[in-house]
Design an enzyme around this catalytic site. Sequence first.
Site, PDB file in Angstrom:
ATOM      1  N   ASN A 174       0.877  -1.167   0.000  1.00 22.22           N
ATOM      2  CA  ASN A 174       0.000   0.000   0.000  1.00 22.22           C
ATOM      3  C   ASN A 174       0.914   1.217   0.000  1.00 22.22           C
ATOM      4  O   ASN A 174       1.431   1.611   1.044  1.00 22.22           O
ATOM      5  CB  ASN A 174      -0.912  -0.017   1.227  1.00 22.22           C
ATOM      6  CG  ASN A 174      -1.868   1.168   1.256  1.00 22.22           C
ATOM      7  OD1 ASN A 174      -1.823   2.051   0.416  1.00 22.22           O
ATOM      8  ND2 ASN A 174      -2.750   1.186   2.249  1.00 22.22           N
ATOM      9  N   ARG A 186      -2.882  -1.847  -3.352  1.00 26.43           N
ATOM     10  CA  ARG A 186      -4.094  -1.063  -3.136  1.00 26.43           C
ATOM     11  C   ARG A 186      -4.023   0.189  -3.995  1.00 26.43           C
ATOM     12  O   ARG A 186      -3.019   0.904  -3.973  1.00 26.43           O
ATOM     13  CB  ARG A 186      -4.211  -0.660  -1.666  1.00 26.43           C
ATOM     14  CG  ARG A 186      -5.386   0.280  -1.387  1.00 26.43           C
ATOM     15  CD  ARG A 186      -5.227   0.966  -0.051  1.00 26.43           C
ATOM     16  NE  ARG A 186      -6.333   1.889   0.211  1.00 26.43           N
ATOM     17  CZ  ARG A 186      -6.209   3.045   0.824  1.00 26.43           C
ATOM     18  NH1 ARG A 186      -4.997   3.436   1.227  1.00 26.43           N
ATOM     19  NH2 ARG A 186      -7.249   3.827   1.032  1.00 26.43           N
ATOM     20  N   HIS A 201     -12.648   3.349   0.779  1.00 26.76           N
ATOM     21  CA  HIS A 201     -12.631   2.303   1.816  1.00 26.76           C
ATOM     22  C   HIS A 201     -13.388   1.056   1.351  1.00 26.76           C
ATOM     23  O   HIS A 201     -13.817   0.242   2.173  1.00 26.76           O
ATOM     24  CB  HIS A 201     -13.266   2.797   3.135  1.00 26.76           C
ATOM     25  CG  HIS A 201     -12.574   3.956   3.758  1.00 26.76           C
ATOM     26  ND1 HIS A 201     -13.255   5.004   4.344  1.00 26.76           N
ATOM     27  CD2 HIS A 201     -11.254   4.248   3.903  1.00 26.76           C
ATOM     28  CE1 HIS A 201     -12.389   5.887   4.815  1.00 26.76           C
ATOM     29  NE2 HIS A 201     -11.174   5.443   4.563  1.00 26.76           N
ATOM     30  N   HIS A 256     -17.018   2.392   8.578  1.00 25.05           N
ATOM     31  CA  HIS A 256     -15.552   2.394   8.631  1.00 25.05           C
ATOM     32  C   HIS A 256     -15.151   3.727   9.237  1.00 25.05           C
ATOM     33  O   HIS A 256     -15.084   4.752   8.553  1.00 25.05           O
ATOM     34  CB  HIS A 256     -14.967   2.228   7.222  1.00 25.05           C
ATOM     35  CG  HIS A 256     -13.463   2.285   7.179  1.00 25.05           C
ATOM     36  ND1 HIS A 256     -12.692   1.168   6.985  1.00 25.05           N
ATOM     37  CD2 HIS A 256     -12.597   3.323   7.313  1.00 25.05           C
ATOM     38  CE1 HIS A 256     -11.408   1.514   7.003  1.00 25.05           C
ATOM     39  NE2 HIS A 256     -11.336   2.829   7.202  1.00 25.05           N
ATOM     40  N   ILE A 257     -14.901   3.718  10.546  1.00 30.71           N
ATOM     41  CA  ILE A 257     -14.680   4.974  11.272  1.00 30.71           C
ATOM     42  C   ILE A 257     -13.247   5.013  11.791  1.00 30.71           C
ATOM     43  O   ILE A 257     -12.900   4.347  12.778  1.00 30.71           O
ATOM     44  CB  ILE A 257     -15.673   5.127  12.441  1.00 30.71           C
ATOM     45  CG1 ILE A 257     -17.108   4.835  11.979  1.00 30.71           C
ATOM     46  CG2 ILE A 257     -15.565   6.523  13.035  1.00 30.71           C
ATOM     47  CD1 ILE A 257     -17.636   5.759  10.905  1.00 30.71           C
ATOM     48  N   GLY A 258     -12.416   5.774  11.099  1.00 28.61           N
ATOM     49  CA  GLY A 258     -11.032   5.974  11.501  1.00 28.61           C
ATOM     50  C   GLY A 258     -10.697   7.440  11.344  1.00 28.61           C
ATOM     51  O   GLY A 258     -11.581   8.299  11.375  1.00 28.61           O
ATOM     52  N   ASN A 259      -9.413   7.762  11.131  1.00 25.38           N
ATOM     53  CA  ASN A 259      -9.048   9.147  10.874  1.00 25.38           C
ATOM     54  C   ASN A 259      -9.736   9.633   9.602  1.00 25.38           C
ATOM     55  O   ASN A 259     -10.151  10.780   9.501  1.00 25.38           O
ATOM     56  CB  ASN A 259      -7.531   9.290  10.778  1.00 25.38           C
ATOM     57  CG  ASN A 259      -7.111  10.745  10.872  1.00 25.38           C
ATOM     58  OD1 ASN A 259      -6.894  11.401   9.851  1.00 25.38           O
ATOM     59  ND2 ASN A 259      -7.026  11.256  12.085  1.00 25.38           N
ATOM     60  N   ARG A 307     -10.594  16.216   8.169  1.00 26.90           N
ATOM     61  CA  ARG A 307     -11.418  16.554   7.004  1.00 26.90           C
ATOM     62  C   ARG A 307     -12.776  17.062   7.452  1.00 26.90           C
ATOM     63  O   ARG A 307     -13.363  16.545   8.396  1.00 26.90           O
ATOM     64  CB  ARG A 307     -11.620  15.323   6.108  1.00 26.90           C
ATOM     65  CG  ARG A 307     -10.357  14.820   5.442  1.00 26.90           C
ATOM     66  CD  ARG A 307     -10.646  13.557   4.657  1.00 26.90           C
ATOM     67  NE  ARG A 307      -9.435  12.980   4.081  1.00 26.90           N
ATOM     68  CZ  ARG A 307      -9.234  11.672   3.922  1.00 26.90           C
ATOM     69  NH1 ARG A 307     -10.155  10.804   4.299  1.00 26.90           N
ATOM     70  NH2 ARG A 307      -8.109  11.230   3.394  1.00 26.90           N
ATOM     71  N   MET A 353      -8.778  10.910  17.856  1.00 26.74           N
ATOM     72  CA  MET A 353      -9.966  10.859  18.695  1.00 26.74           C
ATOM     73  C   MET A 353      -9.659  10.455  20.132  1.00 26.74           C
ATOM     74  O   MET A 353     -10.403  10.783  21.051  1.00 26.74           O
ATOM     75  CB  MET A 353     -10.995   9.911  18.081  1.00 26.74           C
ATOM     76  CG  MET A 353     -11.608  10.418  16.786  1.00 26.74           C
ATOM     77  SD  MET A 353     -12.517  11.963  17.010  1.00 26.74           S
ATOM     78  CE  MET A 353     -13.962  11.358  17.882  1.00 26.74           C
ATOM     79  N   VAL A 385     -11.266   4.007  15.031  1.00 32.46           N
ATOM     80  CA  VAL A 385     -12.231   4.527  15.999  1.00 32.46           C
ATOM     81  C   VAL A 385     -13.378   3.539  16.182  1.00 32.46           C
ATOM     82  O   VAL A 385     -13.800   3.252  17.311  1.00 32.46           O
ATOM     83  CB  VAL A 385     -12.765   5.907  15.558  1.00 32.46           C
ATOM     84  CG1 VAL A 385     -13.813   6.425  16.535  1.00 32.46           C
ATOM     85  CG2 VAL A 385     -11.622   6.910  15.437  1.00 32.46           C
ATOM     86  N   GLY A 386     -13.881   3.018  15.092  1.00 33.67           N
ATOM     87  CA  GLY A 386     -15.008   2.083  15.154  1.00 33.67           C
ATOM     88  C   GLY A 386     -14.710   0.841  15.973  1.00 33.67           C
ATOM     89  O   GLY A 386     -15.580   0.302  16.660  1.00 33.67           O
ATOM     90  N   GLU A 387     -13.460   0.400  15.932  1.00 34.63           N
ATOM     91  CA  GLU A 387     -13.078  -0.807  16.661  1.00 34.63           C
ATOM     92  C   GLU A 387     -12.723  -0.528  18.116  1.00 34.63           C
ATOM     93  O   GLU A 387     -12.808  -1.436  18.961  1.00 34.63           O
ATOM     94  CB  GLU A 387     -11.882  -1.479  15.972  1.00 34.63           C
ATOM     95  CG  GLU A 387     -12.197  -2.038  14.594  1.00 34.63           C
ATOM     96  CD  GLU A 387     -10.947  -2.532  13.873  1.00 34.63           C
ATOM     97  OE1 GLU A 387      -9.965  -2.878  14.553  1.00 34.63           O
ATOM     98  OE2 GLU A 387     -10.960  -2.555  12.620  1.00 34.63           O
ATOM     99  N   GLU A 437      -8.065  -5.215   5.195  1.00 35.49           N
ATOM    100  CA  GLU A 437      -8.027  -4.900   3.766  1.00 35.49           C
ATOM    101  C   GLU A 437      -6.937  -5.687   3.048  1.00 35.49           C
ATOM    102  O   GLU A 437      -7.092  -6.072   1.888  1.00 35.49           O
ATOM    103  CB  GLU A 437      -7.798  -3.393   3.584  1.00 35.49           C
ATOM    104  CG  GLU A 437      -8.932  -2.548   4.143  1.00 35.49           C
ATOM    105  CD  GLU A 437      -8.594  -1.069   4.196  1.00 35.49           C
ATOM    106  OE1 GLU A 437      -8.872  -0.376   3.205  1.00 35.49           O
ATOM    107  OE2 GLU A 437      -8.069  -0.621   5.238  1.00 35.49           O
TER     108      GLU A 437
END
Length: 401
Positions: free
Chosen positions: A7, A91, A180, A208-211, A241, A284, A332-334, A384
Amino acid sequence: MKILVLNCGSSSIKYKLYDMTGETVLAQGNAERIGLDEAFVKVTLKDGSKEEIMHDMPTHKEGVKFVFDLLLDSKYGALKNLDEIDAVGHRIVQGGDLFEKSCIVTKEVEDGIESLIDLAPVHNAGHLRGLRAVDALMPHTPQVVVFDNAFHSTMPPYAFLYAVPYEFYEKYHVRRYGFHGTSHRYVSQRVCEMLGVDIKTQKIITCHIGNGASVAAIKNGKVIDTSMGLTPLAGLMMGSRSGDIDPSAVTYLMEKLGKKPQEMADFLNKESGVLGITGISSDMREIENADQQGDPKAHLALEMYNYRIKKYIGAYAAAMNGVDIIVWTAGVGENQISTRWNVCSDMDYLGIKMDKERNNCRGKERILSADDSRVKVVLVPTDEEIVIARDTQELILEARK
C-alpha cells in the site's frame, strides 16, 4: 503461494507478506518519510514487537528495494530468495469509472491509473511509483491492483450522480465514487459469516470509522450508496477533514481568506474536522481525554462527530427500507467505546438495542447489541490486506490455467 501486499502512499509503503496456504502473515512493516530526511521502516517482528530501522529512501524505488532487503533478512523477513514471491498485490485508491474490479497490471492498466491522477493526485501518484518500483526490481513478477472504489461500483446512477450538468460527468467523470471499499467489502462478508446469514438477503450498514471515515449501505450484497464522494473529503466529519459542507461556504471562505483552490482543498482536508473544531488534535483518543477533562470544544467535536454518523445510519436505513446489521470497523469504530454507544443510543425506532457490557470491548469480533435487538450491531476488525491478497491469488491462478 506467497503474495506480497503493498500500500504505497505519497511518502510511505505499508507491506505484508502472506503464505496463502493458511493465509499466514510471514512479515510486515511500514516504510515512512520516503523522499524526506530521517526515513525509516517500522518492522513488526515475529514475536509481535516492533523495531524502527533508519534508512535513506530518496524515492519509492529505494523504499521498495529496502523492503525487499528486509524480507530476505533472517531477523526481519521470511524469504531466502525474492523468486519465492509469486505475485505482488497493490491497493489503488481511485479507479474512477475505468475499473470496476481487481485486475492484473498491464501497460493499459497502468496508463488508466495514471489518467486518473487528477481525481486522486496524492494517492494514485504514490501507487504508481510503487508499481513501477516493483516492475523495475522484479520485472517478471506479476502484479495485481485492487481498487478502493470498486466495491461501490454497484451504486445506481441516481445515487452516484451530482445534480450538476450531465456533461460534467461525461467530460470530467464528476460523480460519487466512494472509498474504503476493500474494508466495507471485507467486513460485510465477514459479519455474515459470523452470524450465519446469506449476504444476499441482508440489509447492512458498514461504518468504517477511523481518521478517514465512511459509511456504506449494502443491500443484498451490493452497495447502493456510500458517504464519500468524488474524493475522500465528502461525508462524515473526520480527523482533519470537514466532511459535508455547503459549497457556498467554501467559496465564501476562499474570498475571506484569500485562498486559491488547492489551498482551500488542503485547508478542508488537513486543518478541518475534529482538529479544526478543537484546535487540539485529529486523534480521537486525545479528544476523548480532553472531553473527560472538561474541554468544551472537545465535547462539542464529539457531539458533532457522533451525530453525523447517526444521521447517515438513519438515511441509509431509509434508503434500504430497513436495516438488519450495523457493522463497526477501523481505528475509531473498533476501539472507541463511547462513539459506538452514543451513535447507537436513542435509535429504538430502528429496533436497535445495545448491550453496555458487550460494547465495552476493543479490537475483537463481537456482537454488541442485546439479544432482543431487532438489528444486530457487530464489531468486526477490518483486514483490507487479506482481501488484496485473496484477489491477487485468484487472478494469478486464473491466469495460469
